[in-house]
Design a protein around this motif. Sequence first.
Motif, PDB file in Angstrom:
ATOM      1  N   GLU A  41       0.816  -1.217   0.000  1.00  0.00           N
ATOM      2  CA  GLU A  41       0.000   0.000   0.000  1.00  0.00           C
ATOM      3  C   GLU A  41       0.852   1.271   0.000  1.00  0.00           C
ATOM      4  O   GLU A  41       0.518   2.253  -0.655  1.00  0.00           O
ATOM      5  CB  GLU A  41      -0.912  -0.012   1.230  1.00  0.00           C
ATOM      6  N   GLN A  42       1.962   1.268   0.698  1.00  0.00           N
ATOM      7  CA  GLN A  42       2.787   2.463   0.842  1.00  0.00           C
ATOM      8  C   GLN A  42       3.792   2.646  -0.299  1.00  0.00           C
ATOM      9  O   GLN A  42       4.475   3.673  -0.363  1.00  0.00           O
ATOM     10  CB  GLN A  42       3.515   2.407   2.186  1.00  0.00           C
ATOM     11  N   ALA A  43       3.884   1.707  -1.223  1.00  0.00           N
ATOM     12  CA  ALA A  43       4.913   1.740  -2.263  1.00  0.00           C
ATOM     13  C   ALA A  43       4.863   3.013  -3.108  1.00  0.00           C
ATOM     14  O   ALA A  43       5.898   3.640  -3.362  1.00  0.00           O
ATOM     15  CB  ALA A  43       4.800   0.503  -3.157  1.00  0.00           C
ATOM     16  N   ILE A  44       3.687   3.408  -3.547  1.00  0.00           N
ATOM     17  CA  ILE A  44       3.558   4.597  -4.396  1.00  0.00           C
ATOM     18  C   ILE A  44       4.025   5.832  -3.646  1.00  0.00           C
ATOM     19  O   ILE A  44       4.800   6.647  -4.168  1.00  0.00           O
ATOM     20  CB  ILE A  44       2.108   4.781  -4.883  1.00  0.00           C
ATOM     21  N   GLN A  45       3.582   5.969  -2.410  1.00  0.00           N
ATOM     22  CA  GLN A  45       3.937   7.125  -1.590  1.00  0.00           C
ATOM     23  C   GLN A  45       5.444   7.205  -1.381  1.00  0.00           C
ATOM     24  O   GLN A  45       6.043   8.286  -1.467  1.00  0.00           O
ATOM     25  CB  GLN A  45       3.204   7.031  -0.253  1.00  0.00           C
ATOM     26  N   ILE A  46       6.076   6.085  -1.117  1.00  0.00           N
ATOM     27  CA  ILE A  46       7.524   6.065  -0.907  1.00  0.00           C
ATOM     28  C   ILE A  46       8.251   6.434  -2.194  1.00  0.00           C
ATOM     29  O   ILE A  46       9.176   7.261  -2.178  1.00  0.00           O
ATOM     30  CB  ILE A  46       7.984   4.692  -0.373  1.00  0.00           C
ATOM     31  N   CYS A  47       7.848   5.845  -3.312  1.00  0.00           N
ATOM     32  CA  CYS A  47       8.502   6.153  -4.593  1.00  0.00           C
ATOM     33  C   CYS A  47       8.357   7.630  -4.951  1.00  0.00           C
ATOM     34  O   CYS A  47       9.310   8.260  -5.429  1.00  0.00           O
ATOM     35  CB  CYS A  47       7.937   5.288  -5.710  1.00  0.00           C
ATOM     36  N   ALA A  48       7.179   8.183  -4.724  1.00  0.00           N
ATOM     37  CA  ALA A  48       6.966   9.603  -5.019  1.00  0.00           C
ATOM     38  C   ALA A  48       7.834  10.475  -4.114  1.00  0.00           C
ATOM     39  O   ALA A  48       8.388  11.488  -4.566  1.00  0.00           O
ATOM     40  CB  ALA A  48       5.487   9.963  -4.857  1.00  0.00           C
ATOM     41  N   ALA A  49       7.977  10.095  -2.863  1.00  0.00           N
ATOM     42  CA  ALA A  49       8.819  10.856  -1.935  1.00  0.00           C
ATOM     43  C   ALA A  49      10.289  10.769  -2.343  1.00  0.00           C
ATOM     44  O   ALA A  49      11.018  11.770  -2.278  1.00  0.00           O
ATOM     45  CB  ALA A  49       8.622  10.342  -0.509  1.00  0.00           C
ATOM     46  N   ILE A  50      10.717   9.603  -2.774  1.00  0.00           N
ATOM     47  CA  ILE A  50      12.093   9.436  -3.263  1.00  0.00           C
ATOM     48  C   ILE A  50      12.310  10.334  -4.480  1.00  0.00           C
ATOM     49  O   ILE A  50      13.311  11.047  -4.575  1.00  0.00           O
ATOM     50  CB  ILE A  50      12.382   7.954  -3.581  1.00  0.00           C
ATOM     51  N   HIS A  64      13.388  11.063 -12.291  1.00  0.00           N
ATOM     52  CA  HIS A  64      12.548  10.461 -13.334  1.00  0.00           C
ATOM     53  C   HIS A  64      12.352   8.973 -13.070  1.00  0.00           C
ATOM     54  O   HIS A  64      11.229   8.462 -13.125  1.00  0.00           O
ATOM     55  CB  HIS A  64      13.180  10.713 -14.702  1.00  0.00           C
ATOM     56  N   ASP A  65      13.448   8.268 -12.795  1.00  0.00           N
ATOM     57  CA  ASP A  65      13.373   6.820 -12.582  1.00  0.00           C
ATOM     58  C   ASP A  65      12.494   6.472 -11.375  1.00  0.00           C
ATOM     59  O   ASP A  65      11.716   5.516 -11.429  1.00  0.00           O
ATOM     60  CB  ASP A  65      14.772   6.228 -12.399  1.00  0.00           C
ATOM     61  N   ALA A  66      12.619   7.242 -10.303  1.00  0.00           N
ATOM     62  CA  ALA A  66      11.825   6.965  -9.103  1.00  0.00           C
ATOM     63  C   ALA A  66      10.337   7.172  -9.375  1.00  0.00           C
ATOM     64  O   ALA A  66       9.494   6.401  -8.901  1.00  0.00           O
ATOM     65  CB  ALA A  66      12.291   7.834  -7.935  1.00  0.00           C
ATOM     66  N   MET A  67      10.000   8.218 -10.158  1.00  0.00           N
ATOM     67  CA  MET A  67       8.587   8.440 -10.456  1.00  0.00           C
ATOM     68  C   MET A  67       8.063   7.386 -11.434  1.00  0.00           C
ATOM     69  O   MET A  67       6.905   6.975 -11.335  1.00  0.00           O
ATOM     70  CB  MET A  67       8.348   9.855 -10.979  1.00  0.00           C
ATOM     71  N   GLN A  68       8.912   6.931 -12.329  1.00  0.00           N
ATOM     72  CA  GLN A  68       8.514   5.816 -13.196  1.00  0.00           C
ATOM     73  C   GLN A  68       8.234   4.576 -12.345  1.00  0.00           C
ATOM     74  O   GLN A  68       7.297   3.828 -12.623  1.00  0.00           O
ATOM     75  CB  GLN A  68       9.615   5.519 -14.228  1.00  0.00           C
ATOM     76  N   ASN A  69       9.024   4.384 -11.307  1.00  0.00           N
ATOM     77  CA  ASN A  69       8.789   3.255 -10.403  1.00  0.00           C
ATOM     78  C   ASN A  69       7.450   3.417  -9.687  1.00  0.00           C
ATOM     79  O   ASN A  69       6.720   2.447  -9.496  1.00  0.00           O
ATOM     80  CB  ASN A  69       9.937   3.123  -9.401  1.00  0.00           C
ATOM     81  N   LEU A  84       3.848  16.346 -12.672  1.00  0.00           N
ATOM     82  CA  LEU A  84       4.736  17.482 -12.464  1.00  0.00           C
ATOM     83  C   LEU A  84       6.185  17.024 -12.370  1.00  0.00           C
ATOM     84  O   LEU A  84       7.050  17.538 -13.095  1.00  0.00           O
ATOM     85  CB  LEU A  84       4.331  18.234 -11.191  1.00  0.00           C
ATOM     86  N   ARG A  85       6.469  16.081 -11.493  1.00  0.00           N
ATOM     87  CA  ARG A  85       7.858  15.644 -11.314  1.00  0.00           C
ATOM     88  C   ARG A  85       8.389  14.937 -12.554  1.00  0.00           C
ATOM     89  O   ARG A  85       9.553  15.119 -12.921  1.00  0.00           O
ATOM     90  CB  ARG A  85       7.996  14.743 -10.086  1.00  0.00           C
ATOM     91  N   LEU A  86       7.560  14.169 -13.240  1.00  0.00           N
ATOM     92  CA  LEU A  86       8.029  13.552 -14.483  1.00  0.00           C
ATOM     93  C   LEU A  86       8.352  14.623 -15.519  1.00  0.00           C
ATOM     94  O   LEU A  86       9.402  14.579 -16.157  1.00  0.00           O
ATOM     95  CB  LEU A  86       6.979  12.577 -15.035  1.00  0.00           C
ATOM     96  N   GLY A  87       7.457  15.583 -15.682  1.00  0.00           N
ATOM     97  CA  GLY A  87       7.686  16.649 -16.655  1.00  0.00           C
ATOM     98  C   GLY A  87       8.899  17.491 -16.327  1.00  0.00           C
ATOM     99  O   GLY A  87       9.702  17.819 -17.209  1.00  0.00           O
ATOM    100  N   GLN A  88       9.061  17.839 -15.063  1.00  0.00           N
ATOM    101  CA  GLN A  88      10.213  18.648 -14.662  1.00  0.00           C
ATOM    102  C   GLN A  88      11.519  17.895 -14.891  1.00  0.00           C
ATOM    103  O   GLN A  88      12.488  18.471 -15.397  1.00  0.00           O
ATOM    104  CB  GLN A  88      10.088  19.056 -13.192  1.00  0.00           C
TER     105      GLN A  88
END
Length: 140
Positions: A41-50, A64-69, A84-88
């Motif tokens: 459940e927390q995987a998305i939140q952790i990846c976005a924070a990374i 980029h790689d972390a948001m792709q994850n 936003l983070r992918l685009g930036q």
Amino acid sequence: MSSAALFEEGEEFVDAEMFADALDSFQAAWDALPEPKADQEQAIQICAAISDCYFHLESWSACHDAMQNALRCGASVGNPFVRLRLGQSLYELGNEREAANWLVPVYLMEGRAPFEDDPKYLEFFRGKLAPPEGGWPEGW
């Protein structure tokens, strides 16, 4: 320490703008997730924070790689923060065409607010858009 506790520790570092320390905590939170990590459940939140930490540390490829994850873990492509983070990161990596594809929908959904901290991204893609008939609405 549990994944949730490590994540909370990372959030405290983010609040203090200590992004390298936050990254260490978020990476440890990821490592503490049971397998399969992507199903947690927390995987998305952790990846976005990374990804966010890498953004603040100006490590564009890792951002980029972390948001792709995060997307592989089930994050929605409609999520404005993900876009936003992918685009930036794509912009910083020199892929302007793909960056615009990720950033313009953020602007259309959220307006100027996500771009106020660094208006270069807004200026970048607004210059590529034709204004609507009658011009841009106030605040857009």
